[in-house]
Design a protein around this motif. Structure first.
Motif, PDB file in Angstrom:
ATOM      1  N   THR A 119      59.834  37.324  43.632  1.00  0.00           N
ATOM      2  CA  THR A 119      58.417  37.165  43.315  1.00  0.00           C
ATOM      3  C   THR A 119      58.100  37.929  42.051  1.00  0.00           C
ATOM      4  OG1 THR A 119      57.808  36.920  45.642  1.00  0.00           O
ATOM      5  CG2 THR A 119      56.065  37.577  44.134  1.00  0.00           C
ATOM      6  N   GLY A 120      57.389  37.269  41.138  1.00  0.00           N
ATOM      7  CA  GLY A 120      57.030  37.907  39.886  1.00  0.00           C
ATOM      8  C   GLY A 120      55.532  37.999  39.726  1.00  0.00           C
ATOM      9  N   THR A 121      55.084  38.906  38.868  1.00  0.00           N
ATOM     10  CA  THR A 121      53.652  39.083  38.612  1.00  0.00           C
ATOM     11  C   THR A 121      53.198  38.084  37.565  1.00  0.00           C
ATOM     12  OG1 THR A 121      53.773  41.446  39.150  1.00  0.00           O
ATOM     13  CG2 THR A 121      51.893  40.703  37.839  1.00  0.00           C
ATOM     14  N   ARG A 122      52.084  37.419  37.845  1.00  0.00           N
ATOM     15  CA  ARG A 122      51.521  36.438  36.909  1.00  0.00           C
ATOM     16  C   ARG A 122      50.182  36.967  36.413  1.00  0.00           C
ATOM     17  NH1 ARG A 122      54.811  31.919  38.289  1.00  0.00           N
ATOM     18  NH2 ARG A 122      54.038  30.871  36.404  1.00  0.00           N
ATOM     19  N   ARG A 123      49.971  36.807  35.139  1.00  0.00           N
ATOM     20  CA  ARG A 123      48.729  37.237  34.484  1.00  0.00           C
ATOM     21  C   ARG A 123      48.079  35.994  33.904  1.00  0.00           C
ATOM     22  NH1 ARG A 123      47.609  39.323  29.200  1.00  0.00           N
ATOM     23  NH2 ARG A 123      49.764  38.760  28.705  1.00  0.00           N
ATOM     24  N   VAL A 124      46.868  35.654  34.375  1.00  0.00           N
ATOM     25  CA  VAL A 124      46.292  34.362  34.029  1.00  0.00           C
ATOM     26  C   VAL A 124      44.823  34.481  33.659  1.00  0.00           C
ATOM     27  CG1 VAL A 124      47.870  33.217  35.644  1.00  0.00           C
ATOM     28  CG2 VAL A 124      45.542  33.789  36.389  1.00  0.00           C
ATOM     29  N   GLU A 125      44.354  33.439  32.981  1.00  0.00           N
ATOM     30  CA  GLU A 125      42.922  33.204  32.799  1.00  0.00           C
ATOM     31  C   GLU A 125      42.521  32.138  33.819  1.00  0.00           C
ATOM     32  OE1 GLU A 125      42.794  34.004  27.942  1.00  0.00           O
ATOM     33  OE2 GLU A 125      42.452  31.995  28.758  1.00  0.00           O
ATOM     34  N   PRO A 126      41.882  32.511  34.918  1.00  0.00           N
ATOM     35  CA  PRO A 126      41.547  31.529  35.958  1.00  0.00           C
ATOM     36  C   PRO A 126      40.421  30.613  35.507  1.00  0.00           C
ATOM     37  CG  PRO A 126      40.636  33.668  36.505  1.00  0.00           C
ATOM     38  CD  PRO A 126      41.449  33.872  35.259  1.00  0.00           C
ATOM     39  N   TYR A 127      40.616  29.329  35.731  1.00  0.00           N
ATOM     40  CA  TYR A 127      39.622  28.363  35.269  1.00  0.00           C
ATOM     41  C   TYR A 127      38.865  27.729  36.431  1.00  0.00           C
ATOM     42  CZ  TYR A 127      37.575  24.221  33.102  1.00  0.00           C
ATOM     43  OH  TYR A 127      36.704  23.245  32.693  1.00  0.00           O
ATOM     44  N   ARG A 128      39.592  27.210  37.449  1.00  0.00           N
ATOM     45  CA  ARG A 128      38.899  26.521  38.533  1.00  0.00           C
ATOM     46  C   ARG A 128      39.743  26.538  39.802  1.00  0.00           C
ATOM     47  NH1 ARG A 128      35.143  22.446  37.983  1.00  0.00           N
ATOM     48  NH2 ARG A 128      34.721  23.467  35.999  1.00  0.00           N
TER      49      ARG A 128
END
Length: 338
Positions: A174-183
């Motif tokens: 499992t890896g860490t994800r860094r995101v801009e959440p849209y919907r």
């Protein structure tokens, strides 16, 4: 009548109390309201005018049975909920967002996000406790932590980055994800997040039930031009995620086929009033071909080319079985649908 207590509470609090009274009962007389608010009937009339100015249609009638009545207006003004009403409303919206109630899950989540802005901290624990005490026997959507759903909904609403741990598609790690959440997008089975993956510089679809250690950051971002959320997520989870993909032209109305095919299994796109295109994917396309054949409509395979030949061989084999003829070579076993 002494109005000193009214002055201490302030006009705003008194008007909100008046609104709560009007929402509790069909009709109030002026003297009844004045007695409950500890003010004069003249002050009640002024406060009624203040409510009307805010968009609440308060009607007044004379004679026996007359009084003040809160009517229905053209616009939806703010609602005033007491603690018990707020708790019940929040629980109902959480269940609707989680799939335990019929209707539109994304609409329930939007309403819950609005209520979340004003829900007092003292009520949150009661909402969580009640939600955890309710279950459904019909399966429905994969259960997820309501706090996770609300954290992501807030991040989408406020345009702040989110981080979470997510399993790799090629390994058990499992890896860490860094995101801009849209919907957030709901299917008949699961919740998905459409987000821009900052480390991969591309749009990605994530299953919410697979996320762990979900947190919203304080870093704000300007929303990017994004794909249409629902179609993008549906094509992703039904087609793009699989190694094998297929398209079929079906001679039936799109609405007819959508009623037969779960949205988590395939996407259906109207061609005209009488035909549509079905797109799906799987680890092995034999199962998809058989499911399409069992819909009961005339169809043709659009792609891939090898599936066109496979359809012919399956049609010959099924025809032979129906006529009682045994083919010279047995059919290979059809794999289970992935």
């Amino acid at each position: 009548m002494n109005e000193g207590s009214s002055g201490e509470r302030g006009t705003t609090e008194r008007v909100l109390t008046l609104l709560g009274l009007l929402q509790q009962r069909q009709v109030w007389t002026g003297p009844e309201l004045a007695d409950r608010l500890a003010v004069t009937p003249r002050t009640v009339r002024r406060d009624i005018d203040r409510l009307r100015a805010l968009g609440y249609p308060v009607h007044a009638s004379q004679g026996v049975g007359g009084g003040y009545q809160l009517g229905r207006g053209q616009d939806l003004p703010p609602l005033l909920l007491d603690d018990e009403e707020a708790i019940v409303t929040a629980v109902a919206l959480l269940l609707g967002a989680g799939g335990a109630l019929t209707g539109s899950a994304d609409t329930a989540l939007r309403a819950l996000a609005k209520l979340d802005r004003v829900l007092p901290v003292r009520l949150r624990q009661q909402v969580q406790t009640l939600t955890g005490a309710i279950d459904s026997f019909d399966g429905g959507r994969t259960p997820i932590d309501p706090d996770v759903l609300m954290t992501l909904a807030r991040a989408c609403r406020d345009h702040v980055e989110a981080v979470f741990d997510y399993p790799s598609s090629t390994a058990t790690a499992t890896g860490t994800r860094r995101v801009e959440p849209y919907r957030l997008v709901a299917s008949d089975r699961r919740w998905y997040l459409l987000a821009y993956d900052l480390d991969r510089a591309d749009w990605r679809t994530f299953r919410v039930d697979r996320m762990t250690a979900v947190a919203a950051r304080t870093w704000h971002f300007d929303p990017r031009p994004a794909p249409d959320p629902a179609p993008y997520v549906q094509d992703g989870v039904t087609t793009r995620v699989y190694p094998e993909q297929a398209g079929f032209l079906i001679r039936a109305a799109a609405d007819t086929v959508r009623a037969q095919v779960p949205p988590s299994a395939a996407s259906v796109h109207a061609r005209d009033a009488d035909t549509c295109e079905l797109r799906s994917g799987a680890a092995n396309l034999d199962a998809v071909l058989m499911h399409v054949a069992l819909l009961g409509h005339d169809f043709e395979v659009l792609y891939p080319p090898e599936l066109i030949a496979r359809r012919r061989s399956l049609a010959i084999a099924l025809g032979s079985a129906a006529s009682g003829n045994v083919p010279s070579e047995p059919m290979s076993e059809l794999p289970e649908d992935s």
